[in-house]
Design a protein around this motif. Structure first.
Motif, mmCIF file in Angstrom:
data_model
loop_
_atom_site.group_PDB
_atom_site.id
_atom_site.type_symbol
_atom_site.label_atom_id
_atom_site.label_comp_id
_atom_site.label_asym_id
_atom_site.label_seq_id
_atom_site.Cartn_x
_atom_site.Cartn_y
_atom_site.Cartn_z
ATOM 1 N N ILE A 98 0.813 -1.219 0.000
ATOM 2 C CA ILE A 98 0.000 0.000 0.000
ATOM 3 C C ILE A 98 0.847 1.270 0.000
ATOM 4 C CG2 ILE A 98 -1.930 -1.118 1.210
ATOM 5 C CD1 ILE A 98 -0.992 0.740 3.644
ATOM 6 N N GLN A 101 0.068 3.235 -2.951
ATOM 7 C CA GLN A 101 -1.335 3.309 -3.373
ATOM 8 C C GLN A 101 -2.090 4.385 -2.604
ATOM 9 O OE1 GLN A 101 -3.210 -0.496 -2.899
ATOM 10 N NE2 GLN A 101 -1.874 -1.512 -4.380
ATOM 11 N N ARG A 103 -5.337 4.839 -1.149
ATOM 12 C CA ARG A 103 -6.572 4.129 -0.813
ATOM 13 C C ARG A 103 -7.752 5.108 -0.796
ATOM 14 N NH1 ARG A 103 -5.074 2.235 4.859
ATOM 15 N NH2 ARG A 103 -4.027 4.247 4.714
ATOM 16 N N HIS A 106 -9.157 7.422 2.224
ATOM 17 C CA HIS A 106 -8.086 7.631 3.198
ATOM 18 C C HIS A 106 -7.329 8.929 2.894
ATOM 19 C CE1 HIS A 106 -8.115 4.137 5.789
ATOM 20 N NE2 HIS A 106 -8.467 3.400 4.750
ATOM 21 N N ASP A 108 -4.216 9.151 2.295
ATOM 22 C CA ASP A 108 -2.941 8.851 1.626
ATOM 23 C C ASP A 108 -2.584 9.934 0.610
ATOM 24 O OD1 ASP A 108 -3.233 6.530 3.064
ATOM 25 O OD2 ASP A 108 -3.821 5.307 1.325
ATOM 26 N N SER A 301 -13.225 3.067 5.411
ATOM 27 C CA SER A 301 -12.764 3.080 4.017
ATOM 28 C C SER A 301 -11.958 1.825 3.667
ATOM 29 C CB SER A 301 -11.917 4.335 3.770
ATOM 30 O OG SER A 301 -12.699 5.488 3.944
ATOM 31 N N SER A 302 -11.430 1.165 4.686
ATOM 32 C CA SER A 302 -10.633 -0.041 4.439
ATOM 33 C C SER A 302 -11.556 -1.233 4.279
ATOM 34 C CB SER A 302 -9.677 -0.280 5.619
ATOM 35 O OG SER A 302 -8.818 0.822 5.791
ATOM 36 N N SER A 309 -8.281 2.931 -8.008
ATOM 37 C CA SER A 309 -7.526 4.094 -7.545
ATOM 38 C C SER A 309 -6.288 4.277 -8.408
ATOM 39 C CB SER A 309 -7.151 3.942 -6.072
ATOM 40 O OG SER A 309 -6.600 5.150 -5.602
ATOM 41 N N VAL A 319 -7.509 -1.319 -5.475
ATOM 42 C CA VAL A 319 -7.116 -1.386 -4.073
ATOM 43 C C VAL A 319 -8.042 -2.321 -3.311
ATOM 44 C CG1 VAL A 319 -6.904 -0.070 -1.932
ATOM 45 C CG2 VAL A 319 -6.163 0.945 -4.097
ATOM 46 N N THR A 321 -8.150 -3.505 0.644
ATOM 47 C CA THR A 321 -7.465 -3.234 1.901
ATOM 48 C C THR A 321 -7.658 -4.377 2.877
ATOM 49 O OG1 THR A 321 -7.877 -0.898 1.508
ATOM 50 C CG2 THR A 321 -7.072 -1.516 3.684
#
Lengths: 358, 358, 358, 358
Positions: A98, A101, A103, A106, A108, A301-302, A309, A319, A321
């Motif tokens: 990850i 990535q 996500r 998230h 990120d 979200s996971s 994505s 993705v 997770t």
């Protein structure tokens, strides 16, 4: 400008990442001579602690809090109280999948865009793990508040499943793994959540919080309104997307006649309200009625369902997770909402005392 | 602790009562060498100004703003900008009828409980008149923001009457007296509001605001999140009772699969989002998508329909609020919501520049 | 980041330039129900007002203060108090001669380097005229402080001429045009200052301030120490270059034996100190002894003696500053030092009440 | 209101007591992607560390700093950096002898009066041990500052013994145990200090700090002046009693002709100053000259010579303070003054960037 300090007079500064050696906070501005030990804080952390039912993340964290300063011979000294929780279950798994990535849902992408660097292990600073320190600080806030103030929160909606407001009884939030104030609804929620999880899916939720016993007069015009501070604080909780005071968004649909909280003289020279559309706050100041707020927490979200994505390099990616995730983070959000409410109220208690005396 | 200052780096301090000689504000932290004159501010005040249609209060205020400092030869100097608007239509009517009454929904009771004194003329400091200064300051905030950022708000719900989201086109908010982004809906709203007013009633409403062109990266963990600051600021607007970011309260009812804003590589090396449930903010930081928020404004509390209440002496009373009142304050709330959004964004722009450079 | 707000709980935001239409301030956080009118403020402004003797600038300003908000029926309401003074004697003379010159000792160069623009008329924002608002706000601060606190300042040094500490009696500061607490010294100072002025020169000075009656316990570790806040506030006064608490710089030359303020039991169960090297502050917190501070004010930079400098274009120039200037700004600094001390103390009074109650 | 946070944009919150398990701080607002490890911080702590010569306290603390958050793969992430130092030499001696005594010059009395409780072990929160965290945070501040800024401090006076300003050369501060910039003076200081200690006495001192390479334009009117912030910060250092900028208290004795820092055009289109009475700051903003400040540190209050005092019960007592104490705390104050100066400058660097860009 990073800003990891909460509050005006009662100030909590939190630090730490999901997979660093520890997380902690400094609680500054606490009045002196309040009895305080780890035993006052730990029960609240235990409520929020992961791994307690199959409906929350299976990460195993003891979340044992240590007081490192500001308490002497069992009492607060008026100097800053440092709290720390060591991270014990930072699984040394490989995060390379990850690392690059973004996500969906998230932080990120946004951390990367802002800072040009991010600690991708478990979400780093954006992990909900930070809320443990709010819960710890909230336990201290409760001890600052005058006796007789009772703050209770519960999960009143889990995904599409709502509690009938008529059935809400906060006495029952401890009876079920969802902090649901309606035991009958709670019984049905288990299978719903199991199904969502098996489906590789998750649920959002809505948390209601009530504070009883808050005297009239706390709060302030114009930019330290009690409701404005509550809204800002509750919206700062991870995954929060909406905040309501009293009838909240619903007031947009009301008429003035319906919305008026009529008053009549009480028996003891006090004032009796006939309704509480306002949620206990008028003009930014508490009215003496129960303070009522609601917070919407978006679904985790996971999830295991693949979502499209891009990578940090700009490549398309699917993705998925994996890992230990809450199927409905709103559940563990309940003690966090309570804690944040306690912090806002304690801050306003001190603010009121500063300007208006006791 | 009174607190009439808004913002962290761009700080606006407002002052003034509804029926004092003037209202004003000090805008501190403005970057130097921005072209600025009253002509940049007045159009926004004119949008908010009362008495422009029969759907708003008939109080006649020119709301002519004066710049008293901080501008030299047409440019900001980097020193504080003082703005002032003289109150010209403080009708010298007799307020003795409401002097001792706690009008339902107003701050009469709570100011009295907090301070033991209140300026009862027109609501004093709790009057929506204070928002004129937010609008004025917001005009300066817009000039601070980098070119290309577009902030637009509109009234999407008036009492029970909602706009179909599919019809929203902010280009139309100037075409009707409601700042409604759907001209067809707006046409129907006139008669609804007339009827409510004749009935001695009022309507709540919901304002949507969108900010386009905000780059990814503004905002900050943990207690200066862009959404948390927005929520606190929007909730500080008079009569606001709910704030939503993106899907807001609705996210509580979503599943993780539905809520995920999927991303795909764009044509220009950028990222294309396939939806915007998040309202343009992830982890407290802007994602580059439009920022979307909604604010619920409760119905005007000043209505002609009698409501039960008590006097400051504890006597029962029937309150009928005569005078010049907006039948739906949410209408004039639209430019206020825009201004507050501009202020939050400009503040975060400076905050981002402080920590991360340009 | 411009920052024109002073204080933590009692917050004063000042605005205005020497030659703009007005100067003003907003005083926020004032407790409610304090009797207040312009008559409480004006006497302090009159003390600071220019043109009262031939030893201060001949600029004629009435410095009539107006209260624009926050006071109702003669009492503070707890909402922000806006004060304004119109500039009446902005001589419309031609400033083109100094427009491009960097006057030594002035902020011309530094404002230009920072902002790339400056209001050169009379020093603009860097004019000592700003201190009028501190004096006005300080008058309010005095009314906030509990009865029995007495704040007095005096000029104890004018250029090379010092007052013998043994002769200091603050009762005499009103008897002479220098606020000098030693009437004999004051008599000699007139000719000294006349001579300096005729010479095209000016004098620095040192102001001592004492606050009697401050109870033990005000202040706070670590970064809101009473002495640290005093030092920052006093150093923010125009032309201040040094601040001392108690024995100040002299403590560097003392031994521990000499510096110890010994204590003995008092007659009433209290504590009697045998000396006050500490200036009434230990560990950042008031000890109950008089608080004593000293501020050095540099000589007026505007002098008739030519000094070498450069223009904004980088050319060499000889600067001669004509106009109406104080030959010793430290004189009019005396009421400013008093006011700033009152503001710091009132702020700490509220801060103490917030954390520790009454 | 306790307040243990320093700074506006670069914010350091310190915590911990002399004899608690640890001391620490949280540094918030640090720009991202700065290389940082413990090795960048430790050398500064080692300079301040006790027990390095017979002229400082013999308490043995390794003062090993640990970074607990905010750094990832050797770089700052923009999130809060938590630092911690464990207390390893909290001698478990009996403190009952000083438990009820108010040691002259210490904060014993004032903490007790304020809080009604105090951690008397080693001074608790008022211990100079807190300054270790300022030194640690200062090391981070140095890395934030643009390259080319050099901050150096030295002890220029120890009790009655002053360094001849003509001999000051900061290159020599590392050559002697006093951080004295004049090696010849330093040689004489050893015997002086030995004599004082044998006498049961101690010395005050004066620390000079200079910052070279600071560009013109940092600072701000009116209440965030660079000199005001420096003064407040330096005065917050334990035992500080006076702060001077440039000629400091001496400017009170100057004339305007002497005090003027004349300017001439430099060779490279720049400006050459012919003197630096102002200490590099005009109107609260840096002028491009070296910033020069001086801090007086009072003599160590813990001495073996008996001093009269009272107990918390109001009894007369003779206090003799045994234990491991610095005979001249000003020595170890040198790295603290450097660190605090670095923190103020880094904060102002970010503040300038926020308002004026880069």
């Amino acid at each position: 400008m990073s800003f990891n300090t909460f509050g005006r007079l009662l100030r909590v500064t939190t630090w730490g990442e999901s997979h660093g050696p520890a997380i902690g906070c400094v609680v500054d501005g606490v009045p002196p001579r309040i009895a305080l030990s780890e035993a006052d804080i730990q029960p609240y952390l235990d409520k929020r602690r992961p791994g307690q039912s199959r409906y929350t993340t299976q990460r195993q964290e003891a979340d044992q809090v240590k007081i490192l300063s500001g308490v002497f011979e069992g009492q607060t000294t008026g100097t800053p109280i440092a709290l720390m929780i060591e991270n014990t279950d930072q699984r040394s798994r490989d995060y390379s999948d990850i690392k690059d990535q973004y996500r969906p849902g998230h932080a990120d992408l946004t951390y990367d865009k802002k800072y040009g660097i991010r600690d991708y292990r478990g979400g780093g600073r954006s992990s909900a793990r930070e809320t443990a320190m709010r819960v710890a600080a909230g336990a201290i806030a409760r001890k600052i508040l005058p006796a007789g103030i009772r703050i209770q929160a519960g999960l009143v909606q889990m995904g599409p499943h709502m509690v009938d407001p008529a059935n809400v009884d906060f006495a029952h939030t401890g009876d079920n793994p969802f902090f649901c104030p309606d035991p009958k609804a709670a019984k049905a929620w288990g299978p719903y959540l199991d199904a969502a999880r098996k489906d590789g899916n998750s649920f959002g939720g809505i948390v209601t919080v009530e504070a009883h016993g808050v005297p009239a007069g706390w709060g302030a015009p114009i930019y330290a309104k009690l409701d404005a501070d509550l809204a800002g604080a509750l919206m700062s909780i991870n995954a929060a997307k909406g905040v309501e005071i009293g009838d909240g968004m619903g007031t947009g649909g009301l008429t003035g006649v319906d919305n008026a909280d009529e008053m009549v003289p009480g028996n003891a020279g006090d004032i009796q309200f006939l309704s509480n559309h306002a949620g206990g706050i008028l003009g930014g100041i508490s009215s003496g009625q129960p303070i009522v707020a609601r917070v919407a927490i978006k679904p985790t979200s996971s999830i295991l369902t693949p979502r499209r994505s891009v990578t940090s390099g700009g490549e398309a990616v699917e993705v998925v997770t994996k890992g230990r995730h809450d199927p409905c983070v709103a559940i563990r959000g309940v003690p966090v909402v309570e804690a944040v409410t306690a912090l806002v109220l304690a801050d306003h208690y001190l603010m009121h005392r500063a300007q208006c005396g006791e």
